[in-house]
Design an enzyme around this catalytic site. Sequence first.
Site, mmCIF file in Angstrom:
data_model
loop_
_atom_site.group_PDB
_atom_site.id
_atom_site.type_symbol
_atom_site.label_atom_id
_atom_site.label_comp_id
_atom_site.label_asym_id
_atom_site.label_seq_id
_atom_site.Cartn_x
_atom_site.Cartn_y
_atom_site.Cartn_z
ATOM 1 N N HIS A 34 0.813 -1.208 0.000
ATOM 2 C CA HIS A 34 0.000 0.000 0.000
ATOM 3 C C HIS A 34 0.851 1.265 0.000
ATOM 4 O O HIS A 34 2.042 1.245 0.338
ATOM 5 C CB HIS A 34 -0.928 0.010 1.212
ATOM 6 C CG HIS A 34 -0.176 0.078 2.524
ATOM 7 N ND1 HIS A 34 0.388 1.244 3.008
ATOM 8 C CD2 HIS A 34 0.091 -0.890 3.426
ATOM 9 C CE1 HIS A 34 0.968 1.003 4.163
ATOM 10 N NE2 HIS A 34 0.806 -0.284 4.440
ATOM 11 N N GLU A 39 -1.877 -7.054 7.590
ATOM 12 C CA GLU A 39 -0.540 -6.879 8.147
ATOM 13 C C GLU A 39 -0.355 -7.686 9.435
ATOM 14 O O GLU A 39 -1.328 -8.115 10.067
ATOM 15 C CB GLU A 39 -0.288 -5.380 8.405
ATOM 16 C CG GLU A 39 1.070 -5.027 8.999
ATOM 17 C CD GLU A 39 2.268 -5.420 8.139
ATOM 18 O OE1 GLU A 39 2.485 -6.637 7.936
ATOM 19 O OE2 GLU A 39 3.001 -4.529 7.688
#
Length: 200
Positions: free
Chosen positions: A13, A84
Amino acid sequence: MPSMVPRLYLVRHGETAWSLSGQHTGRTDIPLTEQGENDARKLAGRLRAVKFSRVFTSPLQRARRTCELAGLNEVAEIEPDLTEWNYGEYEGQRPGDIRKERPDWNVFQDGCPRGESTAQVSERADRLIAWLRMLKGNIAIFSHGHFGRVLAARWIGLPVGQAQHFLLSTASLSILGYEHNLAEEPAIVLWNAVSNQFST
């Protein structure tokens, strides 16, 4: 068989306030910065030339927004395993602050208290890889820094501890594939190509 093995386009990202400050950002759901959005848009120039059979993104907004700005949100599917690392007690902390109390701490060796251990992250990556290897064609995945590094290490059969050597910038593109296009020979085709290298 050789033409059917998948090639994984791994996108980290774009920039967030915490990636900029160096704070561990696991499950905290924060947005991209303006720079992060600009960098994510640049990924579209590289990705539009590729035909994807599937697109998957972490459920966290920084990954989903990067996917959207890269032009693939309309076909993207949410995949929780792309989330994550769960940093537990270390969420929001900088490595330097953590090492004041634990001088030898390394997330890839030690995991996180009340978060995910290295074994848990490795198991999650292995489960995801096993599933992705059953799919055909090019696959885009939008994920995160530490988990993306673990995914690459496990893709080529290395232990999680070796992921510390795979630096991964925000809004970067990496490609996981195979030597000789054979499923028995997993390889890293491209690593950490940053978005400002791509045409828009």
